[in-house]
Design an enzyme around this catalytic site. Structure first.
Site: not given
Lengths: 378, 399
Positions: B130, B132, B377, B379, B164, B247
Site C-alpha cells: 500500500g 500510492s 515515473s 519524470e 497489485s 523495486e
C-alpha cells in the site's frame, strides 16, 4: 568505465594527468591561432611519442608495447576531452593496424619501429567523394614494368599534411563500387607526382586533399594481396571507427562536464539555472545518453581485443551511437551555455565543430545503422 | 569458469533433473497461465524448491533462503531455463520476494524476519503493497492514510491505490502517516497488516489492457499490530526509499527478460517481407527498428558493464541510476514496434482472426504503458538522477 587491467589503469591515469596539464584546450587554441600547416604542435607530439603511446598496438619485436585497442581507446578518450591535436590516431592506430593486418614481414620491419619513434607518420587515404563510401574507389593503379603507376585523387585525408607515408586504397580491377579489385599501397609522401593541399576545416584538424599524377611505385609497395584489399580495408576501417568512437566519447564527456558545471553556477531569475526542472531533466537525459554511449564505445574496443565474431556490428554500433550522442551533446553544450557559448573566446564552439567533423568520418550514423541492420540480416 | 562454479552448475543441473516434475515442462504460470489440472505437481515443485531454499536463493538459510550469492542465483536461473523449468515462488508471493522481503532483511527485527520471511521464501503467502493513494501518486509523501496508536496496535484509516494483487494477498505492507503534525516526509511509518480482517476492503480496478491486477484498497479501522511496525516509528520514509530501490532493481532485469523469444528482425521480415537485397520492405520502419535494436544492445552492454565493474572492484559508476528509464524505454518501444510490425493483426482484442501471440502482444503493450508510471515515473527518475547523481539543486517548483 570498463573494468581495467593494472596496465590499462596506469595508462588512463597517465593520459588524464598529461592531457589536462600539458595539452589542455588552450594549447589547441594556440595551435589554431598559430596556423601551423601540419595542425599540431611539435612539442606535444614529441611528448606523446616519449610516453610510448605510439607503440600501444605495435608488437614488442618492433619496439612497441603490444597492448590492446581498449588501452588505445582510453588514451584517445582522454585526449578527446582536451581536443589534443596530434597524428597519434592516424598513424599509431590506423597506420599500425594496417601494417599489423596486411603488412609483410619486411613492411612491418620497415615501418612499425618508425611509427613508434615518430620518424614515420602514416595515414589512410580512402574517401574520394564528400560521403564515406569505402568501395567507391576510382583512383587507378596500373601495372608498369617496374611496378605500378597511380592516377587519381583522395580527399579529406586525416593528418594529410604531416604524413610521411600514405596507406592508399586503389582500384586495380573492376568498377567503382566493387569490393573486388581494390588494392592497398604504401606510398611515400615525397613521391614524384604526389601533391597535397591543406584543407582549412572548421575544426582546425590537419586534413589534406591528395592528388596522384603518374606516381610510380615498385611492386613491393603493395600492402597485402593484389585486388583483394577490401577485406583488410574493412577491418582497418572498423578499428579506426572504434578508435574514433573513443575519441568522440572523450569529447562528449567533456562537453557534458562543462555543461553540468555551468548548470550549477550560472544564475538567472535569482536561481542557479540547474534548479529549473526543464534543465534538470535535460541534464538527466544527456547523462543517460552518455552512459549508454560509453558502454557502446568500450564494447567495440573490447570486441576487437577479444577477436569477437561480430566486430563489424559492434564497430557500427559504437560509431552510430557516438555520432548521434556527440551531435546532441555538442548542440546542447551551446544551447545551455546560451550567449557565452556563441563566442569564440569560450571553448564550447571547438567541441561543436569537432563533433560535426567526427560524426561523418568513416561513416555517419545513418551509414552505420544501415550496416548494423545488414549485419543482423534485414 | 572456475572449477568451483562448474561443480555448482553441475549440481544444480542434476538436482533439477531429479526433482522437476516432467509434466511441468514449459508450464511456467507466468507465461502460459496456471493449469488447474497440474495443481498437485505445481505444489510438489514449489515445496521441493522451498526445502532447498531456492525460492529466494540469496536470502540467509535461517530465513528460508539458501545463503547463496548473486552469481549462484544466476546459475540456478540459467539451469532452470535450460531445463524448461521455472521458479514459481516470486510469482506466487507477488511483492514478497522482490520487494517486501529484501526490505524486511534490511530493517526487520529478528522476530519479524523469522515470522515473515520464511513463509515468503516458501511461497506460502502473498504480499501486496500500500504505497500510492488517490491523491498521492508521484508525490508519494503527500499520503494521508492515518495510523493511530491504540495501545498494543495501530488503527488504520484511509485508502491505497494500485495495490497489485491486493484481492489475493494475505498481507499488506503499507506506508501510513503516524504524526500528522510533522513535515511531509517526517511522521510517516511503515506497517505490515493482515488483509483478512473486517476493516480491509480491496476492490479490483479494470485497466486499459482488460486485466484487473490492481486494486483500490480501503482501510476502515483496520488493525496493524505494533510488532508489525517495520523500522522506527515516524521514520518510514527511509524504509520506503529502500523499498523503491529494491523495486527498481527488480524492474531492470525483469522487463528486459520478458521479451518475446523471436528476434524482432525475424518478426519484421515475417510480417513485412524483404526486397531483393534482403532489406525490409518498409524502409522507415527498418531505420526505427535499427535505432531500437541499438538502444537495446546499449542497454544490455550497460548492464554487463556494471556487473563487470562490480566484479573488478572498481568504483561502480553512476550508470546504475539510469537503468530503470533505459529499460522502460527499450521495453515500451519494443512493444510499440511489435504492434506496428503486425499491422492490422496487431489490433486484436479477442477472437480467432488473431493468433494467441498477436492477442498477447496487444495486452502486453497496453499493460506495459504502466512501466514508465509505476515504481517512480520516468519524470521522477529524472528528478532522482538530476538531484542525487548529478548534484543539481532542488527544483524550485514544489514536489
Amino acid at each position: 568505465m570498463a573494468a581495467l587491467t593494472d596496465e590499462q589503469t596506469l595508462m588512463r591515469d597517465q593520459a588524464k594527468i598529461w592531457a589536462s596539464k600539458q595539452a589542455p584546450v588552450n594549447k589547441f587554441r594556440a595551435m589554431r591561432d598559430s596556423c601551423i600547416e601540419q595542425r599540431f604542435d611539435a612539442q606535444t607530439w614529441s611528448e606523446i611519442i616519449e610516453m610510448g603511446w605510439t607503440g600501444i598496438l605495435v608488437p614488442e619485436e618492433y619496439g612497441g608495447s603490444d597492448l590492446d585497442y581498449l588501452a588505445f581507446g582510453i588514451v584517445l578518450e582522454e585526449l578527446g576531452r582536451h581536443l589534443t591535436a596530434s597524428p597519434l590516431f592516424a598513424s599509431a592506430l590506423v597506420g599500425a593496424t594496417a601494417l599489423n593486418i596486411a603488412g609483410s614481414g619486411t613492411q612491418k620491419q620497415t615501418f612499425l619501429p618508425k611509427i613508434v619513434d615518430g620518424s614515420e607518420i602514416l595515414t589512410l587515404a580512402i574517401d574520394e567523394s564528400n560521403q564515406h563510401a569505402p568501395a567507391d574507389i576510382s583512383l587507378k593503379a596500373q601495372v608498369t614494368d617496374a611496378g605500378y603507376r597511380l592516377n587519381g585523387k583522395k580527399g579529406f585525408v586525416l593528418e594529410g599534411m604531416a604524413a610521411t607515408t600514405f596507406v592508399v586504397a586503389t582500384r586495380t580491377s573492376g568498377e567503382k563500387g566493387d569490393t573486388n579489385g581494390i588494392t592497398l599501397f604504401l606510398i611515400p609522401a615525397d613521391s614524384p607526382g604526389l601533391k597535397r593541399e591543406l584543407i582549412s576545416t572548421m575544426d582546425s584538424r590537419g586534413y589534406a586533399n591528395i592528388s596522384f599524377e603518374g606516381v610510380e611505385v615498385p611492386a613491393d609497395a603493395v600492402l597485402g594481396v593484389l585486388d583483394q584489399g577490401w577485406e583488410p580495408l574493412d577491418a582497418i576501417l572498423d578499428r579506426a571507427r572504434a578508435g574514433l568512437g573513443a575519441e568522440m566519447l572523450g569529447c562528449a564527456a567533456q562537453a557534458f562536464d562543462m555543461t553540468l558545471e555551468y548548470l550549477k553556477t550560472r544564475e538567472q531569475f535569482g536561481e542557479v539555472i540547474g534548479s529549473f526542472q526543464a534543465l534538470g531533466h535535460r541534464a538527466a537525459a544527456l547523462f543517460t545518453g552518455l552512459e549508454l554511449a560509453r558502454s557502446c564505445a568500450e564494447a567495440a574496443l573490447q570486441a576487437i581485443d577479444e577477436e569477437a565474431h561480430n566486430i563489424p556490428q559492434m564497430c557500427s554500433l559504437s560509431k552510430s551511437r557516438l555520432s548521434d550522442y556527440l551531435h546532441e551533446m555538442s548542440t546542447q553544450l551551446i544551447q545551455i551555455h546560451g550567449g557565452i557559448g556563441m563566442t569564440d573566446e569560450f571553448d564550447a564552439g571547438f567541441y561543436l565543430k569537432r563533433a560535426r567533423a567526427l560524426e561523418g568520418r568513416y561513416g555517419n550514423a545513418g551509414f552505420h545503422r544501415d550496416r548494423y541492420a545488414s549485419a543482423l540480416g534485414y | 569458469m572456475s572449477e568451483q562454479n562448474q561443480n555448482f552448475r553441475a549440481g544444480v543441473k542434476d538436482w533439477i533433473k531429479d526433482n522437476f516434475p516432467s509434466t511441468l515442462k514449459g508450464q511456467n504460470p507466468a507465461t502460459v497461465g496456471y493449469a488447474a489440472a497440474l495443481e498437485d505437481d505445481h505444489d510438489l515443485w514449489r515445496q521441493r524448491l522451498a526445502e532447498k531454499g531456492w525460492g529466494a536463493p540469496t536470502w540467509p538459510k535461517e530465513y528460508g533462503g539458501a545463503g547463496l550469492g548473486q552469481r549462484e542465483e544466476r546459475t540456478i536461473n540459467d539451469e532452470l531455463s535450460n531445463a524448461d523449468a521455472f521458479n514459481p515462488i516470486p510469482g506466487i508471493a507477488l511483492m514478497g520476494v522482490t520487494m517486501v522481503g529484501p526490505t524486511i532483511l534490511d530493517y526487520g527485527t529478528e522476530e519479524q524476519k523469522i515470522r515473515h520471511l520464511i513463509p515468503i521464501a516458501r511461497g506460502e503467502v502473498k504480499w501486496c503493497l500500500g504505497l500510492s493513494e488517490p491523491g498521492a501518486g508521484s508525490d508519494l509523501a503527500s499520503l494521508r492514510t492515518r495510523a493511530v496508536d491504540d495501545g498494543d496496535h495501530y488503527v488504520v484509516n484511509g485508502s491505497k491505490i494500485w495495490t497489485s494483487g491486493a484481492h489475493q494477498s494475505q498481507w499488506c505492507g503499507a506506508v501510513v502517516r503516524t504524526d500528522p503534525d510533522a513535515k511531509k516526509r517526517n511522521g510517516i511509518s511503515f506497517v505490515m497488516l493482515p488483509m483478512d480482517q473486517e476493516g480491509v476492503d480491496p476492490q479490483p480496478i479494470k485497466l486499459i489492457s482488460g486485466a484487473s491486477a490492481f486494486c483500490e484498497t480501503f482501510f476502515n479501522d483496520a488493525i496493524a499490530e505494533k510488532s508489525d511496525l517495520l523500522g522506527p516509528l515516524n521514520e518510514g520514509w527511509s524504509v520506503v526509499k529502500r523499498l523503491l530501490q529494491h523495486e527498481r532493481q527488480s524492474q531492470i532485469g525483469a522487463r528486459t527478460a520478458g521479451f518475446r523469444s523471436e528476434p524482432m528482425q525475424d518478426l519484421a521480415k515475417r510480417y513485412i517481407g524483404v526486397d531483393g537485397d534482403g532489406k525490409l520492405n518498409d524502409g522507415d520502419l527498418r531505420q526505427r527498428l535499427t535505432k531500437h535494436l541499438i538502444d537495446r544492445q546499449a542497454h544490455s552492454l550497460t548492464l554487463a558493464r556494471i556487473a563487470a565493474e562490480a566484479k573488478g572492484k572498481v568504483e561502480v559508476s553512476a550508470a546504475a541510476s539510469i537503468l530503470k528509464n533505459s529499460a522502460t524505454n527499450v521495453s515500451q518501444t519494443r512493444a510499440d514496434l511489435t504492434l506496428e510490425i503486425m499491422g492490422d493483426q496487431g489490433l486484436g482484442w479477442e477472437g480467432d482472426t488473431f493468433d494467441a501471440k498477436e492477442l498477447e502482444t496487444v495486452r502486453a503493450w497496453l499493460y506495459g504503458m504502466a512501466s514508465s508510471i509505476a515504481g517512480g515515473s520516468f519524470e521522477v527518475q529524472y528528478n532522482i538522477i538530476s538531484k542525487n547523481i548529478l548534484g543539481l539543486p532542488e527544483t524550485t517548483q514544489q514536489g
